[in-house]
Design a protein around this motif. Structure first.
Motif, mmCIF file in Angstrom:
data_model
loop_
_atom_site.group_PDB
_atom_site.id
_atom_site.type_symbol
_atom_site.label_atom_id
_atom_site.label_comp_id
_atom_site.label_asym_id
_atom_site.label_seq_id
_atom_site.Cartn_x
_atom_site.Cartn_y
_atom_site.Cartn_z
ATOM 1 N N ALA A 25 -1.381 -26.459 9.698
ATOM 2 C CA ALA A 25 -1.427 -24.999 9.674
ATOM 3 C C ALA A 25 -2.873 -24.521 9.718
ATOM 4 C CB ALA A 25 -0.734 -24.469 8.417
ATOM 5 N N GLY A 26 -3.746 -25.209 8.954
ATOM 6 C CA GLY A 26 -5.154 -24.848 8.960
ATOM 7 C C GLY A 26 -5.774 -24.990 10.333
ATOM 8 N N ILE A 27 -5.428 -26.090 11.019
ATOM 9 C CA ILE A 27 -5.980 -26.316 12.352
ATOM 10 C C ILE A 27 -5.492 -25.253 13.319
ATOM 11 C CG2 ILE A 27 -5.932 -27.894 14.297
ATOM 12 C CD1 ILE A 27 -5.999 -30.173 12.411
ATOM 13 N N LEU A 28 -4.193 -24.896 13.196
ATOM 14 C CA LEU A 28 -3.626 -23.865 14.063
ATOM 15 C C LEU A 28 -4.386 -22.558 13.899
ATOM 16 C CD1 LEU A 28 -1.161 -24.147 15.874
ATOM 17 C CD2 LEU A 28 0.135 -22.915 14.170
ATOM 18 N N VAL A 29 -4.649 -22.195 12.639
ATOM 19 C CA VAL A 29 -5.359 -20.951 12.354
ATOM 20 C C VAL A 29 -6.776 -21.005 12.909
ATOM 21 C CG1 VAL A 29 -6.427 -19.747 10.427
ATOM 22 C CG2 VAL A 29 -3.993 -20.224 10.383
ATOM 23 N N LEU A 30 -7.436 -22.172 12.753
ATOM 24 C CA LEU A 30 -8.795 -22.320 13.268
ATOM 25 C C LEU A 30 -8.831 -22.173 14.779
ATOM 26 C CD1 LEU A 30 -10.061 -25.282 11.126
ATOM 27 C CD2 LEU A 30 -11.126 -23.061 11.285
ATOM 28 N N LEU A 31 -7.839 -22.798 15.445
ATOM 29 C CA LEU A 31 -7.823 -22.754 16.906
ATOM 30 C C LEU A 31 -7.543 -21.356 17.424
ATOM 31 C CD1 LEU A 31 -5.961 -26.040 17.823
ATOM 32 C CD2 LEU A 31 -8.327 -25.460 18.254
ATOM 33 N N ALA A 32 -6.811 -20.541 16.619
ATOM 34 C CA ALA A 32 -6.487 -19.195 17.079
ATOM 35 C C ALA A 32 -7.654 -18.248 16.875
ATOM 36 C CB ALA A 32 -5.263 -18.680 16.327
ATOM 37 N N GLY A 33 -8.712 -18.740 16.214
ATOM 38 C CA GLY A 33 -9.871 -17.885 16.069
ATOM 39 C C GLY A 33 -9.833 -17.005 14.839
ATOM 40 N N TRP A 34 -8.855 -17.193 13.952
ATOM 41 C CA TRP A 34 -8.859 -16.429 12.709
ATOM 42 C C TRP A 34 -9.886 -17.020 11.773
ATOM 43 C CZ3 TRP A 34 -2.960 -16.293 11.241
ATOM 44 C CH2 TRP A 34 -2.253 -15.683 12.295
ATOM 45 N N ARG A 35 -10.650 -16.195 11.086
ATOM 46 C CA ARG A 35 -11.601 -16.716 10.106
ATOM 47 C C ARG A 35 -11.324 -16.034 8.776
ATOM 48 N NH1 ARG A 35 -11.576 -19.933 13.373
ATOM 49 N NH2 ARG A 35 -13.149 -20.276 14.978
ATOM 50 N N CYS A 36 -10.902 -16.813 7.812
ATOM 51 C CA CYS A 36 -10.636 -16.278 6.489
ATOM 52 C C CYS A 36 -11.733 -16.803 5.579
ATOM 53 C CB CYS A 36 -9.258 -16.711 6.014
ATOM 54 S SG CYS A 36 -8.789 -15.957 4.484
ATOM 55 N N ARG A 37 -12.684 -15.942 5.242
ATOM 56 C CA ARG A 37 -13.884 -16.431 4.589
ATOM 57 C C ARG A 37 -13.598 -17.001 3.210
ATOM 58 N NH1 ARG A 37 -18.039 -12.061 4.401
ATOM 59 N NH2 ARG A 37 -16.605 -11.272 5.968
ATOM 60 N N ARG A 38 -12.670 -16.367 2.490
ATOM 61 C CA ARG A 38 -12.406 -16.835 1.126
ATOM 62 C C ARG A 38 -11.749 -18.211 1.153
ATOM 63 N NH1 ARG A 38 -9.692 -11.686 -1.510
ATOM 64 N NH2 ARG A 38 -9.338 -11.331 0.698
ATOM 65 N N LEU A 39 -10.843 -18.374 2.123
ATOM 66 C CA LEU A 39 -10.172 -19.667 2.228
ATOM 67 C C LEU A 39 -11.161 -20.755 2.630
ATOM 68 C CD1 LEU A 39 -7.288 -20.237 1.623
ATOM 69 C CD2 LEU A 39 -6.786 -20.222 4.056
ATOM 70 N N ALA A 40 -12.089 -20.393 3.546
ATOM 71 C CA ALA A 40 -13.082 -21.372 3.975
ATOM 72 C C ALA A 40 -13.990 -21.750 2.817
ATOM 73 C CB ALA A 40 -13.907 -20.800 5.133
ATOM 74 N N ALA A 41 -14.323 -20.742 1.976
ATOM 75 C CA ALA A 41 -15.174 -21.028 0.825
ATOM 76 C C ALA A 41 -14.450 -21.895 -0.183
ATOM 77 C CB ALA A 41 -15.613 -19.716 0.173
ATOM 78 N N ALA A 42 -13.127 -21.774 -0.230
ATOM 79 C CA ALA A 42 -12.357 -22.571 -1.187
ATOM 80 C C ALA A 42 -12.156 -23.990 -0.708
ATOM 81 C CB ALA A 42 -11.003 -21.911 -1.427
ATOM 82 N N GLY A 43 -12.640 -24.303 0.522
ATOM 83 C CA GLY A 43 -12.389 -25.622 1.098
ATOM 84 C C GLY A 43 -12.879 -26.752 0.229
ATOM 85 N N ARG A 44 -14.150 -26.657 -0.217
ATOM 86 C CA ARG A 44 -14.706 -27.765 -0.982
ATOM 87 C C ARG A 44 -14.023 -27.998 -2.318
ATOM 88 N NH1 ARG A 44 -21.006 -28.902 -1.659
ATOM 89 N NH2 ARG A 44 -21.193 -26.781 -0.904
ATOM 90 N N PRO A 45 -13.829 -26.914 -3.150
ATOM 91 C CA PRO A 45 -13.126 -27.160 -4.407
ATOM 92 C C PRO A 45 -11.704 -27.673 -4.210
ATOM 93 C CG PRO A 45 -13.826 -24.852 -4.220
ATOM 94 C CD PRO A 45 -14.381 -25.554 -3.065
ATOM 95 N N LEU A 46 -11.016 -27.169 -3.165
ATOM 96 C CA LEU A 46 -9.656 -27.643 -2.919
ATOM 97 C C LEU A 46 -9.635 -29.116 -2.565
ATOM 98 C CD1 LEU A 46 -7.772 -24.856 -0.965
ATOM 99 C CD2 LEU A 46 -7.312 -25.722 -3.245
ATOM 100 N N ALA A 47 -10.616 -29.553 -1.775
ATOM 101 C CA ALA A 47 -10.641 -30.945 -1.354
ATOM 102 C C ALA A 47 -10.839 -31.866 -2.548
ATOM 103 C CB ALA A 47 -11.754 -31.163 -0.324
ATOM 104 N N VAL A 48 -11.535 -31.379 -3.556
ATOM 105 C CA VAL A 48 -11.819 -32.216 -4.719
ATOM 106 C C VAL A 48 -10.690 -32.148 -5.734
ATOM 107 C CG1 VAL A 48 -13.420 -32.500 -6.637
ATOM 108 C CG2 VAL A 48 -14.282 -31.987 -4.384
#
Lengths: 93, 224
Positions: B139-162
């Protein structure tokens, strides 16, 4: 009942042959994009094979990760290679 | 097919691969006539494991340590990708073709729903954290490919990965203190603990896979 078993066996044989053929084609294809697409198709058929082996969790993971995600990563890498090759020829980024 | 000049060089690998393939086929055919596996023992201990799907029980309970290592390895892979590729932000937002836009609007929420279902159903049916996490990553890849940019979600990437490996480790250590051995679930709480760990792992896997895609994508052909 026997006819159903025969059908299942024929399906399994066809699936196995298709898997081997796809793998061979993907490895020997000179065009990188074609190889990636064949790899994705291989992943999907592999998911079918896992279902036939009664390993449904593995089939779900194979379809999502093996076919979907790895395919997307490979395509992104391919796009990057194309860009790098284009840049090396003097095109502006 | 192989070029003429390649053929002598390919002969040895071809022979070895055929030998290996034949050996593998013969061993697989031998398998069920030699060993019954651990299926019976797993079935016996299943009621005490907290879930009713034997695969989830083995993954998250009986061999939970292996799953902890797998989640940690995913994090390591992400760190490896980040060390090679400096751009952690996706390329700039751009408008997508209308069909892709429509498809993404339909599919992205649906994929999130499917991921949630797979996580919940994993306790009793095929599913689980890895499957749900990979659907989230898709789902994340689909959103990235469509050109949507959700800044808060992108910022949450690192804490979520950990989050996934961290929670798994914390639970393991807490159980080490309380029960005396690492990841030794008390049978009464096992189901709840497994659900908590699986949820964290699902979010973590989804974030990691999407971040891996961003790392491979690089700048997307544009300079930020």
């Amino acid at each position: 009942m026997a006819a159903l078993n025969l059908l299942a066996a024929a399906f399994d044989l066809l699936l196995a042959a298709a898997l081997v053929a796809l793998a061979w084609q993907a490895l020997r294809s000179p065009d990188l994009f074609r190889a990636i697409v064949l790899f994705i198709v291989f992943g999907l058929l592999m998911a079918l094979a896992w279902v036939r082996l009664d390993a449904i969790d593995v089939a779900l993971a194979e379809a999502a990760i093996g076919a979907g995600l790895t395919g997307a990563l490979l395509l992104a890498a391919w796009a990057r290679l194309q860009r790098a090759a284009g840049g090396a020829d003097g095109e502006t980024r | 097919m192989a070029r003429r000049a390649d053929r002598p060089r390919l002969l040895l690998p071809a022979l070895l691969s055929t030998a290996l393939g034949t050996g593998l086929v013969l061993s697989v055919l031998e398998l069920h006539s030699v060993s019954a596996g651990l299926g019976r023992q797993v079935a016996e201990q299943l009621p005490a494991s907290g879930v009713s799907n034997p695969v989830t029980a083995v993954l998250l309970n009986f061999r939970g340590y292996d799953t902890l290592l797998e989640v940690a390895v995913l994090l390591l892979a992400l760190l490896g990708a980040w060390s090679l590729e400096s751009s952690r932000r996706p390329p700039l937002a751009r408008p997508a073709p209308p069909v892709q836009e429509m498809l993404t609007r339909l599919l992205a929420p649906l994929l999130v729903l499917v991921a949630g279902y797979l996580l919940w159903a994993g306790a009793g049916a095929p599913g689980g954290a890895f499957q749900a996490g990979s659907v989230l990553g898709a789902a994340g890849i689909l959103v990235l490919l469509a050109g949507w940019r959700c800044r808060r979600l992108a910022a949450a990437g690192r804490p979520l990965a950990v989050l996934g490996p961290a929670l798994f480790l914390l639970v393991g250590w807490a159980l080490l203190l309380l029960q005396g051995s690492f990841l030794d679930y008390p049978p009464a709480r096992a189901g709840l603990l497994i659900l908590a760990i699986e949820t964290a792992a699902m979010l973590s896997i989804g974030a990691t896979l999407a971040a891996l895609f961003v790392a491979v994508l690089g700048h997307g052909g544009q300079r930020p």
